[in-house]
Motif scaffolding. Structure first.
Motif, PDB file in Angstrom:
ATOM      1  N   SER A  59      31.010  27.479  49.734  1.00  0.00           N
ATOM      2  CA  SER A  59      31.994  27.251  48.679  1.00  0.00           C
ATOM      3  C   SER A  59      33.223  28.140  48.826  1.00  0.00           C
ATOM      4  O   SER A  59      34.114  28.090  47.970  1.00  0.00           O
ATOM      5  CB  SER A  59      31.360  27.491  47.307  1.00  0.00           C
ATOM      6  N   ASP A  60      33.298  28.910  49.901  1.00  0.00           N
ATOM      7  CA  ASP A  60      34.442  29.799  50.119  1.00  0.00           C
ATOM      8  C   ASP A  60      35.657  28.970  50.511  1.00  0.00           C
ATOM      9  O   ASP A  60      35.671  28.346  51.582  1.00  0.00           O
ATOM     10  CB  ASP A  60      34.106  30.811  51.208  1.00  0.00           C
ATOM     11  N   PRO A  61      36.709  28.916  49.691  1.00  0.00           N
ATOM     12  CA  PRO A  61      37.869  28.096  50.046  1.00  0.00           C
ATOM     13  C   PRO A  61      38.659  28.653  51.222  1.00  0.00           C
ATOM     14  O   PRO A  61      39.390  27.909  51.889  1.00  0.00           O
ATOM     15  CB  PRO A  61      38.699  28.078  48.767  1.00  0.00           C
ATOM     16  N   SER A  62      38.529  29.960  51.500  1.00  0.00           N
ATOM     17  CA  SER A  62      39.290  30.530  52.613  1.00  0.00           C
ATOM     18  C   SER A  62      38.801  29.994  53.955  1.00  0.00           C
ATOM     19  O   SER A  62      39.605  29.801  54.879  1.00  0.00           O
ATOM     20  CB  SER A  62      39.188  32.058  52.575  1.00  0.00           C
ATOM     21  N   LEU A  63      37.511  29.736  54.086  1.00  0.00           N
ATOM     22  CA  LEU A  63      36.998  29.168  55.326  1.00  0.00           C
ATOM     23  C   LEU A  63      37.546  27.759  55.549  1.00  0.00           C
ATOM     24  O   LEU A  63      37.892  27.380  56.677  1.00  0.00           O
ATOM     25  CB  LEU A  63      35.463  29.147  55.298  1.00  0.00           C
ATOM     26  N   PHE A  64      37.627  26.991  54.474  1.00  0.00           N
ATOM     27  CA  PHE A  64      38.179  25.641  54.591  1.00  0.00           C
ATOM     28  C   PHE A  64      39.667  25.699  54.948  1.00  0.00           C
ATOM     29  O   PHE A  64      40.145  24.942  55.804  1.00  0.00           O
ATOM     30  CB  PHE A  64      37.972  24.888  53.269  1.00  0.00           C
ATOM     31  N   ALA A  65      40.409  26.600  54.310  1.00  0.00           N
ATOM     32  CA  ALA A  65      41.842  26.718  54.600  1.00  0.00           C
ATOM     33  C   ALA A  65      42.082  27.202  56.029  1.00  0.00           C
ATOM     34  O   ALA A  65      43.038  26.761  56.690  1.00  0.00           O
ATOM     35  CB  ALA A  65      42.498  27.670  53.600  1.00  0.00           C
ATOM     36  N   GLN A  66      41.216  28.113  56.535  1.00  0.00           N
ATOM     37  CA  GLN A  66      41.375  28.589  57.906  1.00  0.00           C
ATOM     38  C   GLN A  66      41.121  27.468  58.913  1.00  0.00           C
ATOM     39  O   GLN A  66      41.823  27.361  59.932  1.00  0.00           O
ATOM     40  CB  GLN A  66      40.412  29.749  58.144  1.00  0.00           C
ATOM     41  N   GLU A  67      40.160  26.615  58.637  1.00  0.00           N
ATOM     42  CA  GLU A  67      39.896  25.478  59.529  1.00  0.00           C
ATOM     43  C   GLU A  67      41.086  24.526  59.554  1.00  0.00           C
ATOM     44  O   GLU A  67      41.420  23.958  60.601  1.00  0.00           O
ATOM     45  CB  GLU A  67      38.634  24.752  59.073  1.00  0.00           C
ATOM     46  N   VAL A  68      41.737  24.339  58.418  1.00  0.00           N
ATOM     47  CA  VAL A  68      42.918  23.473  58.374  1.00  0.00           C
ATOM     48  C   VAL A  68      44.069  24.108  59.146  1.00  0.00           C
ATOM     49  O   VAL A  68      44.800  23.428  59.888  1.00  0.00           O
ATOM     50  CB  VAL A  68      43.314  23.177  56.911  1.00  0.00           C
ATOM     51  N   ARG A  69      44.258  25.426  59.015  1.00  0.00           N
ATOM     52  CA  ARG A  69      45.351  26.096  59.732  1.00  0.00           C
ATOM     53  C   ARG A  69      45.127  26.081  61.244  1.00  0.00           C
ATOM     54  O   ARG A  69      46.086  26.049  62.017  1.00  0.00           O
ATOM     55  CB  ARG A  69      45.486  27.538  59.229  1.00  0.00           C
ATOM     56  N   ASN A  70      43.881  26.064  61.648  1.00  0.00           N
ATOM     57  CA  ASN A  70      43.595  25.985  63.083  1.00  0.00           C
ATOM     58  C   ASN A  70      44.024  24.648  63.681  1.00  0.00           C
ATOM     59  O   ASN A  70      44.207  24.558  64.900  1.00  0.00           O
ATOM     60  CB  ASN A  70      42.110  26.211  63.342  1.00  0.00           C
ATOM     61  N   CYS A  71      44.178  23.643  62.841  1.00  0.00           N
ATOM     62  CA  CYS A  71      44.589  22.313  63.306  1.00  0.00           C
ATOM     63  C   CYS A  71      46.073  22.064  63.056  1.00  0.00           C
ATOM     64  O   CYS A  71      46.504  20.889  63.051  1.00  0.00           O
ATOM     65  CB  CYS A  71      43.760  21.235  62.617  1.00  0.00           C
ATOM     66  N   LEU A 102      47.735  20.401  53.312  1.00  0.00           N
ATOM     67  CA  LEU A 102      47.373  18.988  53.169  1.00  0.00           C
ATOM     68  C   LEU A 102      47.931  18.371  51.892  1.00  0.00           C
ATOM     69  O   LEU A 102      47.893  17.154  51.743  1.00  0.00           O
ATOM     70  CB  LEU A 102      45.841  18.839  53.174  1.00  0.00           C
ATOM     71  N   GLY A 103      48.429  19.164  50.973  1.00  0.00           N
ATOM     72  CA  GLY A 103      48.931  18.644  49.700  1.00  0.00           C
ATOM     73  C   GLY A 103      47.829  18.263  48.742  1.00  0.00           C
ATOM     74  O   GLY A 103      48.035  17.402  47.876  1.00  0.00           O
ATOM     75  N   LEU A 104      46.646  18.892  48.858  1.00  0.00           N
ATOM     76  CA  LEU A 104      45.503  18.571  48.010  1.00  0.00           C
ATOM     77  C   LEU A 104      45.125  19.788  47.180  1.00  0.00           C
ATOM     78  O   LEU A 104      45.191  20.934  47.646  1.00  0.00           O
ATOM     79  CB  LEU A 104      44.296  18.135  48.852  1.00  0.00           C
ATOM     80  N   THR A 105      44.706  19.539  45.943  1.00  0.00           N
ATOM     81  CA  THR A 105      44.145  20.566  45.080  1.00  0.00           C
ATOM     82  C   THR A 105      42.655  20.291  44.956  1.00  0.00           C
ATOM     83  O   THR A 105      42.248  19.228  44.456  1.00  0.00           O
ATOM     84  CB  THR A 105      44.806  20.556  43.693  1.00  0.00           C
ATOM     85  N   LEU A 106      41.827  21.227  45.404  1.00  0.00           N
ATOM     86  CA  LEU A 106      40.389  21.026  45.513  1.00  0.00           C
ATOM     87  C   LEU A 106      39.642  21.992  44.614  1.00  0.00           C
ATOM     88  O   LEU A 106      40.145  23.072  44.270  1.00  0.00           O
ATOM     89  CB  LEU A 106      39.925  21.205  46.965  1.00  0.00           C
ATOM     90  N   GLN A 107      38.432  21.613  44.246  1.00  0.00           N
ATOM     91  CA  GLN A 107      37.560  22.455  43.438  1.00  0.00           C
ATOM     92  C   GLN A 107      36.111  22.212  43.872  1.00  0.00           C
ATOM     93  O   GLN A 107      35.674  21.061  44.013  1.00  0.00           O
ATOM     94  CB  GLN A 107      37.721  22.153  41.940  1.00  0.00           C
ATOM     95  N   TRP A 108      35.371  23.294  44.093  1.00  0.00           N
ATOM     96  CA  TRP A 108      33.970  23.187  44.492  1.00  0.00           C
ATOM     97  C   TRP A 108      33.147  22.693  43.311  1.00  0.00           C
ATOM     98  O   TRP A 108      33.043  23.354  42.273  1.00  0.00           O
ATOM     99  CB  TRP A 108      33.475  24.545  44.972  1.00  0.00           C
ATOM    100  N   THR A 109      32.590  21.480  43.451  1.00  0.00           N
ATOM    101  CA  THR A 109      31.943  20.803  42.327  1.00  0.00           C
ATOM    102  C   THR A 109      30.670  20.125  42.825  1.00  0.00           C
ATOM    103  O   THR A 109      30.644  19.590  43.941  1.00  0.00           O
ATOM    104  CB  THR A 109      32.880  19.750  41.704  1.00  0.00           C
TER     105      THR A 109
END
Length: 351
Positions: A59-71, A102-109
């Motif tokens: 649920s760590d959003p930083s890991l998801f954001a880092q994966e996006v920045r890698n692309c 990505l222009g998305l607002t996400l929430q761990w749900t």
């Protein structure tokens, strides 16, 4: 009965095997807002459950954001799970090199949030639900801006708190595939049962189905393929193609070539018989001899025989035409007995 069935299915969902739980771990990043209109991602309905072929377990959003920045400068593949039909799909999203956003607002749900849905069934006339414009069997109540609804009794508790006051609801329509905000005023004095005046369904039997606009992807659903290579649109205005007529597998002779004057399709029933080994077709006169000639000859013989018998009966003497002479009225036979055939009776006295 339906409530018991819903509880049974919910219990089965809770006792899902570990393989099913590992599919999406029961959680995902729910899309709350989408500012990129080029992405076919729907807020509230879509969940991001995977990225670049891997399931999201943290649920760590930083890991998801880092994966996006890698692309950045290329594209990232997102695994999306939709509450509409409970389907999973993959989407390749380009990532800008300058912003890497990505222009998305996400929430761990948890994905179980989509189970808190109420299906509108029957809507009586002149009820609060009818006045609010709820449509039977195609509307689904998703939630409300007044708060979060938890469990099956969440909506009824909210309605009780708004008796006589307007209540805003988020309603999704399956037929039109749109979500709208509906304002309804619950009341118990409208002349029927319930404060909303409608019958609601809840549970596994009333989940949001897939939109009607989506094609049904199931074995045997593809009826026609109009292209030659399996894709594309058939060109109906193109020049007609020449089709070879159908020949059964047992027929070894090749069919005659199509006429050079026109390229029409010749049905198999209209094909001429295959040529013989001699190379010439049999004459038409002998074709009649090959027919069933036994039947007509038997009938002719039968009629001739009956005609012959009839003629013999006509020429034979008839008993009715020449009857025997009656016996004499006077006298009788001689005492010596009846005369024999061919004898001359004795003369009488005085002759």
């Amino acid at each position: 009965m339906f409530n018991a069935l819903n509880r049974f299915i919910s219990r089965l969902d809770g006792d899902a095997p570990p393989q099913a739980r590992e599919t999406h771990s029961g959680f995902g990043f729910q899309v709350l807002r989408n500012t990129n209109l080029e992405l076919s991602i729907e807020p509230w309905f879509d969940y991001v459950v995977g990225i670049n072929g891997r399931m999201i377990e943290s649920s760590d959003p930083s890991l998801f954001a880092q994966e996006v920045r890698n692309c950045a400068g290329s594209s990232v593949m997102l695994g999306l799970w939709s509450a509409k039909g409970q389907r999973t799909r993959a989407l390749h999203v380009p990532v800008p090199a300058d912003t890497a956003s990505l222009g998305l607002t996400l929430q761990w749900t948890p994905l179980s949030v989509v189970s808190n849905i109420w299906h509108v069934l029957d809507v009586p006339a002149n009820s609060p639900a009818d006045a609010a414009g709820l449509l039977p069997y195609s509307d689904y109540i998703l939630g409300t801006p007044e708060g979060v609804l938890h469990g099956e009794s969440g909506l009824s508790e909210l309605v009780e708190d708004h008796i006589g006051r307007p209540l805003r609801l988020y309603v999704y329509n399956n037929e039109y595939n749109v979500t709208r905000e509906v304002t309804i005023q619950p009341s118990r004095d409208w002349g029927g049962e319930g404060a909303l005046g409608c019958v609601l369904g809840y549970g596994a039997l009333h989940r949001i189905p897939a939109p009607l606009s989506e094609p049904v992807q199931a074995p045997g659903e593809t009826l026609f393929d109009g292209s030659e290579s399996g894709g594309g649109i058939p060109q109906f205005g193109a020049a007609p193609r020449s089709f070879s007529p159908f020949v059964p597998a047992a027929t070894t002779a090749t069919p005659p070539p199509p006429s050079s004057s026109a390229d029409f399709l010749v049905p198999a029933q209209l094909l001429s018989p295959p040529p013989t080994t001699g190379g010439t077709a049999p004459p038409r006169g002998k074709k009649k001899e090959r027919g069933h000639h036994t039947g007509p000859n038997l009938m002719d013989d039968y009629f001739k025989e009956q005609e012959k018998k009839s003629r013999e009966l006509d020429n034979a003497p008839s008993r009715t035409a020449s009857p025997l002479p009656p016996p004499p009225k006077t006298g009788g036979p001689p005492m010596g007995g009846p005369p024999r055939a061919g004898s001359i009776p004795p003369p009488k006295e005085g002759e």
